[in-house]
Scaffold this motif. Sequence first.
Motif, PDB file in Angstrom:
ATOM      1  N   LEU A 291      15.169  -6.744 -48.751  1.00  0.00           N
ATOM      2  CA  LEU A 291      14.525  -6.580 -49.487  1.00  0.00           C
ATOM      3  C   LEU A 291      14.333  -7.726 -49.786  1.00  0.00           C
ATOM      4  CD1 LEU A 291      14.937  -3.477 -51.066  1.00  0.00           C
ATOM      5  CD2 LEU A 291      13.387  -3.736 -50.107  1.00  0.00           C
ATOM      6  N   ILE A 292      14.524  -8.672 -49.566  1.00  0.00           N
ATOM      7  CA  ILE A 292      14.666 -10.209 -50.027  1.00  0.00           C
ATOM      8  C   ILE A 292      13.989 -10.827 -49.292  1.00  0.00           C
ATOM      9  CG2 ILE A 292      16.023 -12.075 -50.483  1.00  0.00           C
ATOM     10  CD1 ILE A 292      17.936 -11.135 -51.987  1.00  0.00           C
ATOM     11  N   GLY A 293      14.042 -10.470 -47.889  1.00  0.00           N
ATOM     12  CA  GLY A 293      13.416 -11.203 -46.977  1.00  0.00           C
ATOM     13  C   GLY A 293      12.659 -10.735 -46.553  1.00  0.00           C
ATOM     14  N   TYR A 294      12.202  -9.183 -46.938  1.00  0.00           N
ATOM     15  CA  TYR A 294      10.182  -9.187 -46.582  1.00  0.00           C
ATOM     16  C   TYR A 294      10.158  -8.957 -47.900  1.00  0.00           C
ATOM     17  CZ  TYR A 294       7.288  -4.857 -46.673  1.00  0.00           C
ATOM     18  OH  TYR A 294       5.822  -4.090 -46.941  1.00  0.00           O
ATOM     19  N   GLY A 295      10.132  -9.536 -49.042  1.00  0.00           N
ATOM     20  CA  GLY A 295       9.199 -10.452 -50.166  1.00  0.00           C
ATOM     21  C   GLY A 295       8.923 -11.457 -50.303  1.00  0.00           C
ATOM     22  N   VAL A 296       9.989 -12.177 -49.932  1.00  0.00           N
ATOM     23  CA  VAL A 296      10.389 -13.453 -50.016  1.00  0.00           C
ATOM     24  C   VAL A 296       9.823 -13.981 -48.763  1.00  0.00           C
ATOM     25  CG1 VAL A 296      10.874 -16.057 -49.982  1.00  0.00           C
ATOM     26  CG2 VAL A 296      12.295 -14.085 -51.416  1.00  0.00           C
ATOM     27  N   LEU A 297      10.188 -14.065 -47.564  1.00  0.00           N
ATOM     28  CA  LEU A 297       9.650 -14.766 -46.096  1.00  0.00           C
ATOM     29  C   LEU A 297       8.038 -14.260 -46.073  1.00  0.00           C
ATOM     30  CD1 LEU A 297      12.838 -14.578 -43.623  1.00  0.00           C
ATOM     31  CD2 LEU A 297      12.038 -16.159 -45.169  1.00  0.00           C
ATOM     32  N   CYS A 298       7.909 -12.280 -46.554  1.00  0.00           N
ATOM     33  CA  CYS A 298       6.886 -12.244 -45.656  1.00  0.00           C
ATOM     34  C   CYS A 298       5.676 -12.355 -47.169  1.00  0.00           C
ATOM     35  CB  CYS A 298       6.923 -10.903 -45.414  1.00  0.00           C
ATOM     36  SG  CYS A 298       8.085 -10.429 -43.632  1.00  0.00           S
ATOM     37  N   GLN A 299       6.517 -11.473 -48.172  1.00  0.00           N
ATOM     38  CA  GLN A 299       4.613 -11.445 -48.902  1.00  0.00           C
ATOM     39  C   GLN A 299       4.854 -13.206 -49.527  1.00  0.00           C
ATOM     40  OE1 GLN A 299       2.237  -9.221 -50.006  1.00  0.00           O
ATOM     41  NE2 GLN A 299       2.117 -10.603 -51.865  1.00  0.00           N
ATOM     42  N   GLY A 300       6.125 -13.749 -49.658  1.00  0.00           N
ATOM     43  CA  GLY A 300       5.632 -15.257 -50.191  1.00  0.00           C
ATOM     44  C   GLY A 300       5.778 -16.621 -49.066  1.00  0.00           C
ATOM     45  N   VAL A 301       6.315 -17.064 -48.470  1.00  0.00           N
ATOM     46  CA  VAL A 301       6.588 -18.125 -47.189  1.00  0.00           C
ATOM     47  C   VAL A 301       5.636 -17.427 -46.133  1.00  0.00           C
ATOM     48  CG1 VAL A 301       7.825 -19.492 -45.457  1.00  0.00           C
ATOM     49  CG2 VAL A 301       9.021 -18.813 -47.406  1.00  0.00           C
ATOM     50  N   GLY A 302       5.063 -16.531 -45.554  1.00  0.00           N
ATOM     51  CA  GLY A 302       4.061 -16.583 -45.072  1.00  0.00           C
ATOM     52  C   GLY A 302       2.681 -16.651 -45.715  1.00  0.00           C
ATOM     53  N   TRP A 303       3.058 -15.899 -46.542  1.00  0.00           N
ATOM     54  CA  TRP A 303       1.296 -16.370 -46.811  1.00  0.00           C
ATOM     55  C   TRP A 303       1.362 -18.450 -47.710  1.00  0.00           C
ATOM     56  CZ3 TRP A 303      -1.218 -18.287 -51.659  1.00  0.00           C
ATOM     57  CH2 TRP A 303      -2.116 -17.950 -51.906  1.00  0.00           C
ATOM     58  N   LEU A 304       1.783 -18.423 -47.552  1.00  0.00           N
ATOM     59  CA  LEU A 304       1.878 -20.121 -48.356  1.00  0.00           C
ATOM     60  C   LEU A 304       1.566 -20.879 -47.126  1.00  0.00           C
ATOM     61  CD1 LEU A 304       4.917 -20.811 -50.434  1.00  0.00           C
ATOM     62  CD2 LEU A 304       2.650 -21.041 -50.992  1.00  0.00           C
TER      63      LEU A 304
END
Length: 378
Positions: A291-304
């Motif tokens: 869940l942390i990977g899903y949120g931080v990587l996909c919603q956060g870093v990916g969007w950045l």
Amino acid sequence: MSTQSPSDKSAHGKRIPSEAIGTLPDGDASSVGGAGASEGTTVVCPDGTSAANQADCTPAMRASAAQPASAGEPESLDIKALLRVMAGAVMISFSAVFVNVLDTSPSASAFYRVFFGGIALLAVALWRKEKLTTAPVVLATIFGAGVFFMLDLECWHRSILYIGPGLATILGNFQVFFMAFVGAVFFREALSLRLVVALPLAIFGLWLLVGVDINDLDETIVMGVVFGLLTAVWYTGYILLLRRSQRMASKMPVMMNMALVSLCTAVACGASLLLQGLPFAIPDATNASYLIGYGVLCQGVGWLLLSSGLPMLPAAVAGLVMLTQPTLSFVWDVLFFGRPTGPLGLLGAAMAITAIWMGLSGQSAAQRKRALKLAGKS
């Protein structure tokens, strides 16, 4: 291909125009500048400034705005921007993989995605000293976008559990056709010939993907397709409100805007969990890491990564690179989850992805032609 139903887990040549930044069904990097500027509006550049269109966001374009471009001069490709966009698209392509391996309910995984991702984006926005205050009407619009994004994720997660990550993601990308329909009906935007041709191509590709004999389709596949198409519908509403929030007089900086959209979506997802009587509990440490990977990587870093690279790429390159996300989602479905895909299924996937690109590039060209025509009248 995963056929597990959601209830089984309920106990657990030119710079890119803004239309090309709105193709991801899971909301990542969906609208730095929105889905195309209408007459009399502006788009927001990654540095927080405004421009008449996304093409004017780059420093080079700003510097040469008053000078005519050479007719035959080739445009250089920003390799660093290309690598950022490719990395972001690859990262986001794993979104559906995370959803499929989680033991939480579709609603809970949606909540934690935008909660963890929103916190990560908020931290970056605060580090960049972006303002946190704005007018109530802007906050209301942001919250409305969050509600639509919640509906988008709720449907997309269920579609993934019914028909697998690959097909669910391709269906979500059909939002390009819904966006074009809304633009034509409500904003009197022209439909490009490429989009008109792409629609039957997409339908035929979908027909090959789900199975040639429609009468023999399993009920789970039908439900997955319905949820996948609803994903595209809700995502269209999300994009429209998101770009609206960035066109208001008191608009927020892009990073803070996306952080607040994510956190408002988390509030809406939390309300959905409560209404359904589903738990917020995370089963174990493995699911917590997912869940942390899903949120931080996909919603956060990916969007950045996407938001920083897309405005710097030519439209044709960016449109093709953005197809990495649905294409890889389909590849991961085949490799990781054993999706049975014969020659007809592969042909259908190729046709559907090609149709998405045709619709996106066609509308992008139509929007640019209209903008140039309006500029010539001024």
